[in-house]
Motif scaffolding. Structure first.
Motif, mmCIF file in Angstrom:
data_model
loop_
_atom_site.group_PDB
_atom_site.id
_atom_site.type_symbol
_atom_site.label_atom_id
_atom_site.label_comp_id
_atom_site.label_asym_id
_atom_site.label_seq_id
_atom_site.Cartn_x
_atom_site.Cartn_y
_atom_site.Cartn_z
ATOM 1 N N GLY A 91 0.799 -1.213 0.000
ATOM 2 C CA GLY A 91 0.000 0.000 0.000
ATOM 3 C C GLY A 91 0.832 1.263 0.000
ATOM 4 O O GLY A 91 2.059 1.242 -0.108
ATOM 5 N N VAL A 92 0.134 2.386 0.130
ATOM 6 C CA VAL A 92 0.776 3.699 0.151
ATOM 7 C C VAL A 92 0.224 4.468 1.342
ATOM 8 O O VAL A 92 -0.972 4.392 1.654
ATOM 9 C CB VAL A 92 0.518 4.461 -1.172
ATOM 10 N N MET A 93 1.077 5.164 2.067
ATOM 11 C CA MET A 93 0.690 5.973 3.226
ATOM 12 C C MET A 93 -0.178 5.154 4.186
ATOM 13 O O MET A 93 0.008 3.959 4.343
ATOM 14 C CB MET A 93 -0.030 7.246 2.760
ATOM 15 N N GLY A 94 -1.150 5.822 4.838
ATOM 16 C CA GLY A 94 -2.102 5.103 5.668
ATOM 17 C C GLY A 94 -3.169 4.452 4.810
ATOM 18 O O GLY A 94 -3.414 4.857 3.666
ATOM 19 N N LEU A 95 -3.840 3.461 5.354
ATOM 20 C CA LEU A 95 -4.782 2.644 4.589
ATOM 21 C C LEU A 95 -5.816 3.471 3.832
ATOM 22 O O LEU A 95 -6.149 3.166 2.690
ATOM 23 C CB LEU A 95 -5.487 1.668 5.548
ATOM 24 N N PHE A 96 -6.328 4.531 4.453
ATOM 25 C CA PHE A 96 -7.417 5.293 3.839
ATOM 26 C C PHE A 96 -6.957 6.620 3.237
ATOM 27 O O PHE A 96 -7.780 7.449 2.849
ATOM 28 C CB PHE A 96 -8.528 5.537 4.873
ATOM 29 N N ASP A 97 -5.650 6.837 3.136
ATOM 30 C CA ASP A 97 -5.120 8.088 2.596
ATOM 31 C C ASP A 97 -4.967 7.990 1.084
ATOM 32 O O ASP A 97 -4.297 7.081 0.581
ATOM 33 C CB ASP A 97 -3.750 8.410 3.213
ATOM 34 N N GLY A 98 -5.576 8.925 0.368
ATOM 35 C CA GLY A 98 -5.484 8.904 -1.088
ATOM 36 C C GLY A 98 -5.288 10.287 -1.654
ATOM 37 O O GLY A 98 -4.666 11.146 -1.031
ATOM 38 N N ALA A 99 -5.818 10.510 -2.844
ATOM 39 C CA ALA A 99 -5.708 11.814 -3.490
ATOM 40 C C ALA A 99 -6.470 12.841 -2.654
ATOM 41 O O ALA A 99 -7.628 12.629 -2.295
ATOM 42 C CB ALA A 99 -6.265 11.751 -4.902
ATOM 43 N N ALA A 100 -5.817 13.952 -2.354
ATOM 44 C CA ALA A 100 -6.388 14.941 -1.439
ATOM 45 C C ALA A 100 -7.715 15.464 -1.959
ATOM 46 O O ALA A 100 -7.848 15.835 -3.124
ATOM 47 C CB ALA A 100 -5.412 16.095 -1.252
ATOM 48 N N GLY A 101 -8.715 15.469 -1.078
ATOM 49 C CA GLY A 101 -10.011 16.029 -1.430
ATOM 50 C C GLY A 101 -10.831 15.179 -2.374
ATOM 51 O O GLY A 101 -11.828 15.658 -2.922
#
Length: 547
Positions: A91-101
């Motif tokens: 994965g990338v960053m935290g589990l629920f972190d994605g494209a901002a906004g």
């Protein structure tokens, strides 16, 4: 066609928890047991896939629901994992972190849902005991469509600490599938854009991956993890196929996906393009990080992928440590480039693709699309090769670290002249980020190819983020008005002279034009994934024939 490859997504509550350690270790440990392991990385990251390739002997592939669109994630996964007994997705960053906004678009959770894959949560337990159960419960219950099916505890201090953690997690209902003790970090050096790519470290990288495999084998229940991976249901999606993509058989990105969350269905290039909610923090687990104020740092370009495998690449012999003399942008499990760059056969034009330690960033699908479009792909190393591959009719220069190798690149005067001559003849040249820097007159005072009337320099400012862009005019990659998604990641700046039109119109983080188009040259800081726009490979290849 149904895809039933067993699969796991390795996620974490935040960057720095140990995703890369666990994911790479799992890949290597399962490969050592004789399984064909398909390695994948969520997001635009190019560096982690290089280590994944060392662990598995297969090219590391990215799964990015922003760059490629949600509808291509499962087909691209099935393409990369074809014939494998297991796929591990970091994965990338935290589990629920994605494209901002963007409501979770392009997060690890989003990709896990698209793949219907169980999630193993890697938790840094170094500063907690019973509280770990509340943390895991929160992540496991936040989104019912995300199946958090196991936990691997990282940085556990002692037997007593492990006992307390296990007791707490017994009440959460999420099983502990592994425990890694607190230890000296496996040496993976970092610099200004994150981890040093595996292609630059040769034997050290091989040793580091072997150490990760041993730590994971000793601390994790591999049988339980494999059983969990085999519990993933079949995917109905047909594998992505480069020939079909070039022929237009796959849907254009942006068709929308309910799992992506609010705002995911209308992402036109004329609208504001979200920055990724973070970027790589040097020395962390390889996931992005935010700026100090919590907002995305501004990007300017990012090097491209190190997807080489142990063995030979681009026709060069492997070294004694099992690594190629240089890592090209394709490897096992992907398109195999022409050895040494022989002239194109049966009317297939040779497209030279820069590789080697200075240009390690490229998505494997680019070479596959070029081949499907009718090109012969020949990898070369601008640090070592004094001429372009024989018969070169087009040139692709992806991302990497030319600022680190500026002295050596500048010293290779014969190749710089060959690149300049090719561009002057009107041949198609596509350059991204590092490639852009290489085409300028100079980089930090070192003479480069001089194709573009511009100078480049290192800065202290990180430019970072996802971008939606519109082609300002016609070029070898796109017709005017074409919308493209991309990502920027760099700490350099380019000061243009005169004589070239811009490549892209971009509205974020401020309205601006970006890049260069002159004759057959398209050079930009924007890293793009051609699976979302396969016409770029077809257009460049056709230009090779007509130029």
């Amino acid at each position: 066609m149904v895809t039933s490859v067993p699969r796991l997504v390795v996620a974490a509550p935040s960057s720095g928890s140990g995703k890369t350690t666990v994911a790479t270790g799992l890949m290597a440990a399962f490969a050592a047991r004789g399984l064909a392991v398909s390695p994948h990385k969520v997001g635009p990251d190019y560096i982690d896939p290089g280590y994944h390739a060392l662990a598995t002997g297969r090219v590391g592939r990215n799964l990015d629901a922003y760059l490629c669109g949600p509808e291509l994630v499962a087909p691209l996964f099935a393409h990369g994992a074809r014939g494998c007994g297991l796929a591990v997705v970091e994965g990338v960053m935290g589990l629920f972190d994605g494209a901002a906004g963007q409501g979770g678009l392009a997060s690890t959770a989003h990709v896990a849902k698209l793949l219907r894959a169980p999630v193993v949560l890697v938790v840094d337990a170094s500063s907690q005991s019973r509280s770990v159960a509340a943390l895991v419960h929160g992540f496991a219950s936040w989104d019912p469509q995300v199946r958090v099916a196991g936990v691997i505890l990282n940085k556990v201090a002692s037997d007593r600490h492990e006992e307390l953690l296990r007791e707490a997690l017994d009440e959460s209902g999420v099983p502990v599938l592994g425990v890694l003790r607190r230890a000296e970090r496996v040496h993976t050096p970092s610099r200004h854009l994150g981890l040093v790519p595996a292609a630059e470290r040769h034997g050290e990288a091989v040793a580091a991956v072997a150490e990760l495999a041993e730590r994971v084998r000793a601390g994790c229940d591999l049988d339980a993890l494999l059983a969990l991976a085999r519990s993933a249901p079949a995917l109905p999606d047909a594998p992505w196929d480069p020939a079909a993509a070039v022929a237009g058989a796959f849907p254009a990105p942006g068709a929308g996906d309910p799992a992506a969350g609010p705002g995911a269905q209308d992402r036109g290039a004329a609208g504001p393009g979200p920055a990724h909610a973070g970027e790589r923090r040097p020395g962390a687990d390889g996931g992005p990080c935010t700026a100090a104020d919590g907002r995305p740092a501004r990007t300017e370009g990012r090097p491209a992928a190190g997807g080489g495998r142990p063995g030979s690449a681009g026709g060069r012999p492997a070294g004694a440590d099992g690594l190629p003399a240089y890592a090209g942008p394709a490897g096992a499990g992907g398109y195999q480039p022409v050895a040494g760059g022989r002239p194109g056969s049966a009317g297939r034009p040779v497209v030279a693709v820069a590789g080697g330690p200075a240009f390690t960033f490229s998505y494997a699908e680019h070479a596959e699309l070029l081949a499907a479009a009718g090109a012969e792909v020949a990898v070369f190393d601008p640090l070592r090769d004094e001429a372009l591959p024989e018969g070169t009719r087009g040139l692709v220069i992806g991302g990497g670290f030319p600022e680190v190798y500026a002295t050596e690149l500048s010293a290779n005067e014969p190749l710089r002249k060959a690149v300049a001559d090719l561009a002057a003849a009107g041949a198609p040249v596509a350059a991204e980020c590092a490639g852009l820097l290489y085409l300028t007159r100079e980089l930090d005072g070192h003479p480069m190819c001089g194709v573009l009337d511009a100078t480049a320099r290192m800065t202290g400012r990180l430019t970072l983020g996802y971008r939606d862009a519109v082609a300002v005019g016609d070029s070898v990659l796109a017709a005017a008005g074409t919308r493209m998604r991309g990502h920027e990641f760099h700490r350099t700046a380019v000061e243009p002279g005169a004589g070239a039109a811009p490549a892209w119109g971009v509205r974020t983080p401020r309205p601006r034009t970006e890049g260069f188009v002159q004759r057959g040259v398209h050079a930009s800081y924007l890293h793009t994934h051609w699976a979302s726009a396969p016409g770029a490979a077809r257009r460049l290849t056709e230009r090779c024939v007509t130029s």
